[in-house]
Motif scaffolding. Structure first.
Motif, PDB file in Angstrom:
ATOM      1  N   ARG A 127      -2.012   0.303  10.951  1.00 36.67           N
ATOM      2  CA  ARG A 127      -3.331  -0.171  10.511  1.00 36.67           C
ATOM      3  C   ARG A 127      -3.331  -1.700  10.379  1.00 36.67           C
ATOM      4  NH1 ARG A 127      -8.385  -0.656  10.825  1.00 36.67           N
ATOM      5  NH2 ARG A 127      -9.469  -1.143   8.885  1.00 36.67           N
ATOM      6  N   ASP A 154      -8.669  -1.182   0.543  1.00 34.92           N
ATOM      7  CA  ASP A 154      -9.933  -1.338   1.281  1.00 34.92           C
ATOM      8  C   ASP A 154      -9.682  -1.547   2.775  1.00 34.92           C
ATOM      9  OD1 ASP A 154     -11.336  -1.046  -1.084  1.00 34.92           O
ATOM     10  OD2 ASP A 154     -11.767  -3.190  -1.312  1.00 34.92           O
ATOM     11  N   TRP A 155      -8.642  -2.291   3.112  1.00 34.79           N
ATOM     12  CA  TRP A 155      -8.295  -2.543   4.511  1.00 34.79           C
ATOM     13  C   TRP A 155      -7.654  -1.326   5.173  1.00 34.79           C
ATOM     14  CZ3 TRP A 155      -5.495  -7.886   3.725  1.00 34.79           C
ATOM     15  CH2 TRP A 155      -6.444  -8.893   3.550  1.00 34.79           C
ATOM     16  N   GLY A 156      -7.251  -0.345   4.362  1.00 39.07           N
ATOM     17  CA  GLY A 156      -6.592   0.840   4.913  1.00 39.07           C
ATOM     18  C   GLY A 156      -5.103   0.655   5.131  1.00 39.07           C
TER      19      GLY A 156
END
Length: 164
Positions: free
Chosen positions: A90, A148-150
């Motif tokens: 990710r 939030d960014w994963g």
């Protein structure tokens, strides 16, 4: 003495040298409390240092006792010693202007460990604190941002445990 005593001695020597002190300088600065010959024998690992003496020496140097221990540092009491697992796949999908410092930090850790599985990377709470400084955030704010960014799973939020 064993390897641990020698490693402990190496840490003691490194702290003393960082402070610009010779063995004689330690004796002078401590007003004779710490004899140069005794501190030197601790540093060489020739003489066992008691927990009490180690705590007193840490106090003299103005460092936490954990800084003098060669390995297995004890995490601060307010934070659980949970693993922080970064999703590297990710991370690679995100814009470099956002995640550049994290990506460089992760690459440095991978290089240091020789760990190139490319999928995940475990870091310590201490690493997260360092990254938070780089991002000018608190560790909690950075954890929220990474979730939030994963890059981190939602369970990484402090105070949340699997199964709750």
């Amino acid at each position: 003495m064993g390897d641990y005593a020698k490693a402990l001695g190496g840490k003691l020597r490194a702290i003393r040298q960082q402070q610009g002190l010779s063995l004689h300088g330690v004796e002078q600065k401590s007003g004779g409390r710490w004899k140069a010959v005794v501190v030197g024998s601790y540093e060489r690992g020739d003489r066992a240092v008691t927990v009490q003496k180690l705590a007193e020496l840490a106090d003299f140097y103005g460092v936490p006792v954990a800084e003098l221990l060669p390995e297995g540092r004890i995490p601060s009491g307010s934070e659980p010693a949970t693993k922080i697992v970064i999703n590297l796949e990710r991370l690679q999908q995100l814009p470099a202007d956002k995640v550049g410092p994290l990506a460089r930090y992760a690459a440095a850790i991978q290089s240091q460990r020789g760990d190139y599985n490319g999928k995940v990377l475990s870091i310590r709470a201490e690493d997260l604190r360092s990254l938070a400084i780089i991002y000018d955030m608190s560790p909690g704010e950075l954890t929220d941002q990474l979730i939030d960014w994963g890059v981190l799973p939602p369970e990484a939020r402090p105070g949340q445990h699997v199964g709750q």
